[in-house]
Design a protein around this motif. Structure first.
Motif, PDB file in Angstrom:
ATOM      1  N   PRO A  59       0.817  -1.221   0.000  1.00  0.00           N
ATOM      2  CA  PRO A  59       0.000   0.000   0.000  1.00  0.00           C
ATOM      3  C   PRO A  59       0.852   1.272   0.000  1.00  0.00           C
ATOM      4  CG  PRO A  59      -0.894  -1.575   1.555  1.00  0.00           C
ATOM      5  CD  PRO A  59       0.416  -2.134   1.083  1.00  0.00           C
ATOM      6  N   VAL A  60       1.847   1.332   0.888  1.00  0.00           N
ATOM      7  CA  VAL A  60       2.649   2.555   0.960  1.00  0.00           C
ATOM      8  C   VAL A  60       3.459   2.753  -0.318  1.00  0.00           C
ATOM      9  CG1 VAL A  60       4.499   3.732   2.191  1.00  0.00           C
ATOM     10  CG2 VAL A  60       2.718   2.568   3.475  1.00  0.00           C
ATOM     11  N   ALA A  61       3.987   1.663  -0.878  1.00  0.00           N
ATOM     12  CA  ALA A  61       4.758   1.792  -2.118  1.00  0.00           C
ATOM     13  C   ALA A  61       3.874   2.333  -3.239  1.00  0.00           C
ATOM     14  CB  ALA A  61       5.351   0.442  -2.507  1.00  0.00           C
ATOM     15  N   LEU A  62       2.653   1.807  -3.341  1.00  0.00           N
ATOM     16  CA  LEU A  62       1.739   2.292  -4.373  1.00  0.00           C
ATOM     17  C   LEU A  62       1.402   3.765  -4.145  1.00  0.00           C
ATOM     18  CD1 LEU A  62      -0.696  -0.708  -4.781  1.00  0.00           C
ATOM     19  CD2 LEU A  62       0.470   0.472  -6.638  1.00  0.00           C
ATOM     20  N   LEU A  63       1.062   4.095  -2.897  1.00  0.00           N
ATOM     21  CA  LEU A  63       0.736   5.496  -2.597  1.00  0.00           C
ATOM     22  C   LEU A  63       1.927   6.391  -2.917  1.00  0.00           C
ATOM     23  CD1 LEU A  63      -1.155   5.302   0.829  1.00  0.00           C
ATOM     24  CD2 LEU A  63      -2.090   5.311  -1.474  1.00  0.00           C
ATOM     25  N   ALA A  64       3.140   5.882  -2.623  1.00  0.00           N
ATOM     26  CA  ALA A  64       4.333   6.700  -2.845  1.00  0.00           C
ATOM     27  C   ALA A  64       4.546   6.990  -4.329  1.00  0.00           C
ATOM     28  CB  ALA A  64       5.561   6.005  -2.254  1.00  0.00           C
ATOM     29  N   VAL A  65       4.160   6.041  -5.187  1.00  0.00           N
ATOM     30  CA  VAL A  65       4.309   6.268  -6.634  1.00  0.00           C
ATOM     31  C   VAL A  65       3.476   7.495  -7.036  1.00  0.00           C
ATOM     32  CG1 VAL A  65       3.789   5.354  -8.911  1.00  0.00           C
ATOM     33  CG2 VAL A  65       4.827   3.877  -7.204  1.00  0.00           C
ATOM     34  N   ARG A  85      12.519  18.048  -9.550  1.00  0.00           N
ATOM     35  CA  ARG A  85      13.104  16.752  -9.880  1.00  0.00           C
ATOM     36  C   ARG A  85      12.551  15.648  -8.993  1.00  0.00           C
ATOM     37  NH1 ARG A  85      15.305  17.386 -14.769  1.00  0.00           N
ATOM     38  NH2 ARG A  85      17.084  18.807 -14.831  1.00  0.00           N
ATOM     39  N   PHE A  86      12.209  14.521  -9.615  1.00  0.00           N
ATOM     40  CA  PHE A  86      11.691  13.418  -8.809  1.00  0.00           C
ATOM     41  C   PHE A  86      12.207  12.090  -9.331  1.00  0.00           C
ATOM     42  CE2 PHE A  86       8.702  11.502 -11.737  1.00  0.00           C
ATOM     43  CZ  PHE A  86       8.405  12.531 -12.622  1.00  0.00           C
ATOM     44  N   SER A  87      12.142  11.084  -8.458  1.00  0.00           N
ATOM     45  CA  SER A  87      12.485   9.726  -8.854  1.00  0.00           C
ATOM     46  C   SER A  87      11.485   8.777  -8.221  1.00  0.00           C
ATOM     47  CB  SER A  87      13.900   9.378  -8.399  1.00  0.00           C
ATOM     48  OG  SER A  87      14.068   7.977  -8.426  1.00  0.00           O
ATOM     49  N   ILE A  88      10.713   8.096  -9.059  1.00  0.00           N
ATOM     50  CA  ILE A  88       9.737   7.135  -8.548  1.00  0.00           C
ATOM     51  C   ILE A  88      10.459   5.963  -7.902  1.00  0.00           C
ATOM     52  CG2 ILE A  88       8.036   5.421  -9.297  1.00  0.00           C
ATOM     53  CD1 ILE A  88       6.979   7.504 -11.239  1.00  0.00           C
ATOM     54  N   ALA A  89      11.552   5.510  -8.529  1.00  0.00           N
ATOM     55  CA  ALA A  89      12.299   4.373  -7.975  1.00  0.00           C
ATOM     56  C   ALA A  89      12.766   4.679  -6.560  1.00  0.00           C
ATOM     57  CB  ALA A  89      13.496   4.061  -8.867  1.00  0.00           C
ATOM     58  N   ALA A  90      13.266   5.908  -6.362  1.00  0.00           N
ATOM     59  CA  ALA A  90      13.775   6.265  -5.038  1.00  0.00           C
ATOM     60  C   ALA A  90      12.639   6.297  -4.020  1.00  0.00           C
ATOM     61  CB  ALA A  90      14.477   7.617  -5.098  1.00  0.00           C
ATOM     62  N   SER A  91      11.463   6.786  -4.417  1.00  0.00           N
ATOM     63  CA  SER A  91      10.327   6.822  -3.496  1.00  0.00           C
ATOM     64  C   SER A  91       9.912   5.419  -3.087  1.00  0.00           C
ATOM     65  CB  SER A  91       9.132   7.512  -4.152  1.00  0.00           C
ATOM     66  OG  SER A  91       9.407   8.868  -4.346  1.00  0.00           O
ATOM     67  N   VAL A  92       9.873   4.516  -4.072  1.00  0.00           N
ATOM     68  CA  VAL A  92       9.486   3.138  -3.768  1.00  0.00           C
ATOM     69  C   VAL A  92      10.508   2.502  -2.830  1.00  0.00           C
ATOM     70  CG1 VAL A  92       9.252   0.873  -4.808  1.00  0.00           C
ATOM     71  CG2 VAL A  92       8.119   2.821  -5.842  1.00  0.00           C
TER      72      VAL A  92
END
Lengths: 342, 508, 315
Positions: free
Chosen positions: A52-58, A266-273
């Protein structure tokens, strides 16, 4: 590719460090077994529980990249979960149930996006409305109770496995990869970053910032809908009171641990996940360690503070310099290089 | 002299903000500080009040050298500042605001009655009828201004600096403020007053100092100063040689039928009165006027930033939709805005990304500009416009002002627009870059047939590049000059005031 | 003549007062299924007794509750039921009720006001609930070794503290029973499931666990799912005892997945109405605290029937 890797290196190192730390208190942490057709082990639990948190973070990463924030994702999870459970227990079948949940998430996103982009309401205020009202909405759907169902098809999204891997883990992996490809293989990523850094200049450069803003909130709602489906499928019931409760804060934390600035850009989805996985590893580690539960939040907070301080831009040059000195390499600080370039 | 400033110099990366500026303020004098945006007024004030550290130069107050390192220190020395946006606390009472930081204390508690009495004393003589126990925010901006002044005077008491104090006041409130300023002046304070309303300057100021491009141009008695000369000082006309050269340029055929774009009755309430404008292919139209006259507003209405409420736009192929920047871009327009930091560059993106941005926005999100193509564009414009950057991946925010401006220009040139609007394209950039940008305008119009609208407060610049100059005053287009008529003194007269401008020019 | 009329009128008034009373009920809100069931049962009880119930939902806000009580006083109700959202800040409004001579009965939760400001309080004893659950486990395992894992409620909440204390009281002196892991599941199904998963990981895939004690049924239901997914058979491999007696746990008991639950009855109104009736009839002062029964239900108590009886109460 090497550039991407350099971007997420701090998060990868942090994750490894946290795993090492947890392994010290719970030695079997990295052990993975294959039992009854599925992989079993604490790491697998992290991948599954972190869904859940990983999805929300995306979704949150995209919203934060536009200098926004979406506080309503937890409530959106509850609404979507309630829609799915209601549809399935009313006998509509799996596909309509999923469609209802995702439609609810997209509608939530449209609502937030419209408030932010069209009416110009501050994102924190705009999404606060749904954060508080959303749970009430979900309760209306569940009639205030935990709306349980016994539909193996829907439950599969919470506890099923494919090739031994838990379905929730596969869902967030797929979502993260798809969204990362979507923003980086098209120009969306650049345009989102541009409006996050300077919306006015971007609008004058011809970017349709209003539509883009709505789109990121819709993306966030879409991700929250999947998180809600997973949470509901996991316990075979929609718990409007508790589903996704406070997860918006974990999602924001994941984005921040992922090194993304709350000031947008600047953002990184990988880093958020990876940030989400770091949080979940801490959570699972605390549960496995067997400390009294009074210490849970203290331990989590302490670790998060340490991580954030180590990642802080004010500290990073000093750390880098200290490392170089200790290795005896010539001292060329990044700040010195920047000055020279001007 | 109460306050003397000698050879004050301040540089920011890439710009010389103040260039050996001298300034004198006598006790009992109201002294206006004038200049266009970027002339150095606020930098001068900030160096004086310690908000900025000066590079070199001397400050003397009452004959003693001073060197305030903070606004607080300046305040204690006797220099108080009141900004346009009142920097008091609206949710505290008037009395609390006045005595904040030095409340009368009795037995470790703030004495309410003593505080009120002290506040009322401070306000006496300002002609205000206010209840000091009420929240400051419940009073008008004018009253808040005066309370802020009273506080600044009470704290400092020698020099009072007012930064655009009348910007949000109506006529009656302005008069009230001026009464206060006159009283303070008569009490022997030195008052520095920043404004761009010339009428107000003539009404209140004893002397005027004009800054332009970081240099002090002149300091004169207001009484003997001709209005036209004052505007001349503000806008500058030193480059007589260039002016002559500009006039010698072969005038473009001004045949209206050959003009490509026709704007009729375009206007927006509160921004710019409806105006007509036609622009020919390859023509450079200059727009002259003072700050706030409606020159930037003209550009913003044409580009759909603040879409026109009335009027039509036509091109050879038909009517044009200018309802948003996107629509204007689709119509082949480009716009490099005046404030490049807030409206132009996207600071954290690289030079390459900034150049590709508008092109990418026009292609749509689903058709990314290939990286090779972006690199080619970036390399081409870095070379062609001589953008000084270590490489194309450097963040634009790290470049100097002139190079940032070139990046914004590159962004629009990459679009190959038919009509490019440049609002103050050379403001705040060094001389070399300045000349390059003028050469560039020449090149794209003469060679590529692009039409350009240039807004500038530097008249010699307009004279040098424009085929036609339109003068804007009080939110209206009031005069137009072509060919040999394009001369700084004529333009200046049109800018100054209706009674100064010749009637025939008014009709043109 | 006039005298007789007056007397008749008085008798009529008295008799209506004794038969059809009006009672105001200020409910906290509908934040949980249990609370919804309490509301439903209070309405049912009032209807059975011919009482007119004035219901007011405070939506978790004390100021709404105070306003409701003032309005009850103004309407001149015969008694007031109050389920207080917080413990403090009730003195003045309770005094107003006392001055108006309207008895107040507290439901389910206590207040910090002086005891003479309300007639009585009806509630369960949280420690006792834990004790009942613990005693069941003691009786069930006998002398066998039993390693227990505990799912606590929200850390620091009084049900979590008291239910833990009660359970520990009951197993004290039985050295064969030991709590080996105890962690909070926040009273939620998700929490129960996640924490149980970690218990299973930590305790050899569940082989070392003999019983689960959950502070509420929802966490037990979550934990049951975790055990099933891990190939552990809840109810047999691991005994499951929890508290609350919500409908779903009876379903789990009917399936053989759960073993026992202790009822936290949502019928607080029944004892409250009994006490009010006695007080109004002859002025009998009830005890200041009326403890509801903490009844134990096991798989032998016909869980299907219990489920059917409860499923429409609004849980």
């Amino acid at each position: 590719m090497p550039q991407v890797f350099r971007r997420i290196l701090p998060q990868v190192l942090t994750l490894l460090a946290v795993i090492l730390l947890v392994s010290l208190v719970f030695p079997g942490f990295v052990q993975i077994d294959f039992e009854r057709g599925r992989l079993v082990g604490p790491i697998i639990d992290v991948l599954k529980r972190g869904a859940p948190v990983a999805l929300l973070a995306v979704g949150m990463t995209l919203v934060i990249a536009t200098r926004g924030i979406d506080l309503s994702v937890g409530a959106t999870m509850a609404i979507s979960g309630a829609c799915a459970a209601w549809a399935i227990s009313s006998g509509y079948g799996l596909i309509p149930a999923l469609a209802a949940a995702i439609a609810a998430g997209i509608l939530s996103g449209l609502w937030n996006g419209t408030l932010v982009a069209v009416f110009g309401i501050q994102p924190i205020v705009a999404t606060l409305i749904l954060m508080t009202a959303g749970r009430g909405l979900a309760q209306l759907i569940t009639e205030g109770r935990i709306l349980t169902f016994s539909h193996d098809g829907l439950a599969f999204f919470g506890s099923g496995t494919i090739l031994g891997l838990p379905v929730p883990a596969l869902i967030w992996c797929v979502a993260a990869v798809l969204f990362a490809l979507l923003v980086r293989r098209t120009a969306l990523g650049l345009l989102i970053e541009a409006i996050g850094i300077n919306r006015r200049a971007s609008t004058i450069a011809g970017i349709n910032s209003r539509v883009l803003l709505v789109a990121v909130y819709v993306a966030s709602g879409f991700c929250a809908a999947w998180a809600g489906i997973i949470a509901t499928a996991d316990i075979r019931g929609a718990d409007a009171n508790n589903s996704g409760l406070w997860l918006e804060l974990d999602a924001i934390l994941a984005v921040v641990i992922g090194g993304n600035s709350l000031m947008g850009g600047r953002f990184s989805i990988a880093a958020s996940v990876l940030g989400a996985l770091i949080i979940q590893t801490i959570d699972t580690g605390i549960l496995l360690a067997g400390f009294p539960s009074e210490f849970n939040l203290v331990i989590k907070a302490t670790l998060v503070i340490v991580i954030l301080v180590l990642q802080s831009p004010n500290l990073a040059p000093h750390l880098a310099r200290a490392l170089r000195i200790s290795r005896g390499a010539p001292l060329v600080g990044s700040s010195a290089a920047r000055e020279a370039g001007e | 002299m109460l306050l003397t400033i000698r050879s004050l110099t301040k540089t920011f990366p890439g710009t010389l903000a103040l260039d050996a500026v001298d300034f004198d303020l006598a006790a009992g004098e109201a002294h206006a500080l004038l200049g266009e945006n970027g002339a150095g007024k606020s930098t001068l004030i900030k160096c004086l009040t310690g908000a900025y550290a000066r590079d070199s130069g001397n400050l003397h107050l009452d004959g003693a050298p001073i060197s305030p390192a903070s606004t607080l220190e300046a305040q204690e020395l006797g220099i108080g500042t009141v900004y346009q946006e009142v920097n008091l606390l609206p949710n505290l009472t008037v009395a609390e605001n006045l005595t904040f930081g030095r409340q009368p204390v009795r037995f470790g508690m703030i004495g309410q009655r003593a505080m009120r009495r002290q506040a009322e004393e401070l306000l006496s003589g300002y002609g205000l009828d206010v209840d000091v126990r009420r929240d400051l925010g419940s009073y008008s901006v004018a009253v808040q201004q005066i309370v802020a002044i009273a506080r600044a005077v009470a704290l400092s008491g020698k020099v009072l600096i007012l930064d655009e104090p009348t910007a949000s006041l109506d006529a009656r409130e302005t008069e009230m403020l001026f009464d206060v300023m006159r009283k303070l002046r008569d009490r022997g304070l030195g008052v520095v007053f920043i404004s761009h309303f010339l009428d107000q300057v003539y009404e209140i100021a004893d002397r005027v100092t004009v800054l332009r491009n970081g240099k002090r141009i002149v300091t004169e008695e207001t009484a003997g100063l001709d209005r036209l000369r004052l505007i001349e000082h503000m806008l500058g006309r030193e480059l007589e040689a260039q002016t002559a050269e500009g006039a010698q340029q072969p005038a473009e055929p001004a045949d209206p039928s050959a003009r490509e774009l026709h704007f009729e009755g375009i206007g927006r309430r509160g921004k710019i009165e409806p105006f007509d404008l036609s622009v020919g292919r390859g023509e450079v139209v200059g727009l002259a006027g003072l700050l706030g006259s409606g020159r930037t507003e003209t550009a913003e209405v044409l580009f759909g930033v603040h879409p026109a409420q009335v009027g039509t736009a036509r091109a050879p192929e038909g009517a044009l939709d200018l309802s948003s920047p996107r629509a204007a871009i689709a119509a082949g327009f480009g716009f490099a805005p005046e404030d490049r930091k807030t409206d132009g560059i996207v600071a954290d993106l690289s030079v390459r990304e900034n150049i590709a941005l508008a092109l990418q926005a026009r292609r749509g999100w689903s058709r990314p500009l290939p990286r090779a193509e972006q690199n080619r564009l970036a390399d081409e414009y870095i070379r062609r416009l001589d953008i000084r950057t270590s490489d194309a991946e450097k963040a634009v925010g790290d470049l100097s002002g002139g190079n940032q401006q070139k990046v914004v220009l590159a962004r629009w040139l990459a679009m190959n627009p038919r009509f490019l609007i440049l609002d103050e394209p050379t403001r705040g950039i060094d001389v070399g870059a300045h000349a390059e940008i003028l050469r560039l305008i020449e090149e794209v119009t003469r060679r590529d047939g692009m039409s350009v609208l240039v807004i500038s407060s530097e008249l010699e610049e307009l004279v040098a590049v424009a085929d036609r100059v339109i003068v804007v005053r009080d939110r209206s287009h009031v005069a137009e000059f072509t060919g040999a008529d394009i001369a700084p003194d004529r333009i200046m007269r049109a800018i100054a005031a209706p009674d100064v401008a010749a009637p025939d020019e008014e009709a043109a | 003549m006039i005298k007789t009329l007056l007397a008749t009128a008085a008798v009529v008034t008295l008799s209506t007062a004794a038969q059809a009373q009006t009672i105001g009920f200020s409910q906290i809100g509908s934040e949980s299924g249990w609370r919804a069931a309490e509301t439903t049962l209070t309405r049912q009880q009032a209807e059975e007794r011919g009482i007119t119930l004035q219901f007011s939902d405070a939506q978790q806000r004390q100021e709404n509750q105070i306003a409701a009580i003032r309005s009850f006083i103004a309407q001149g109700v015969d008694a007031i039921l109050l389920a207080p959202v917080v413990a403090t800040g009730w003195d003045s409004v309770l005094e107003e009720a006392k001055e108006a001579e309207i008895p107040v009965v507290l439901l389910d939760r206590q207040v910090d006001s002086s005891e003479d400001l309300y007639l009585t309080a009806v509630g369960s004893d949280l420690v006792h609930e834990g004790e009942v659950a613990g005693q069941w486990l003691v009786d069930t395992v006998g002398e066998d070794e039993c390693r227990v894992v505990e799912l606590q409620g929200t850390t620091g909440s009084s049900p979590a503290i008291d239910r833990k204390t009660g359970f520990e009281n009951a197993i004290e002196g039985h050295d064969n029973i030991e709590i080996v892991r105890s962690q909070t599941g926040d009273f939620t199904r998700t929490g129960g499931k996640e924490v149980m998963e970690s218990f299973l990981q930590a305790e050899g895939g569940g082989e070392n666990i003999c019983a689960l004690y959950a502070h509420n049924d929802d966490m037990a239901i979550g934990a049951i799912q975790a055990m099933k997914e891990a190939g552990v058979n809840p109810g047999e491999d691991v005994l499951v005892v929890s508290i609350d007696a919500v409908p779903d746990i009876f379903q789990a008991m009917a399936n053989g997945d759960a073993n026992a639950t202790v009822e936290l009855t949502p019928n607080m109104a029944g004892p409250a109405f009994d006490a009010l009736e006695a007080y109004m009839a002859d002025g009998t002062e009830p005890e200041k605290f009326i403890q509801t029964e903490s009844k134990l239900y096991t798989q032998d108590d016909n869980p299907e029937a219990e489920y059917e009886a409860r499923k429409d109460l609004g849980y």
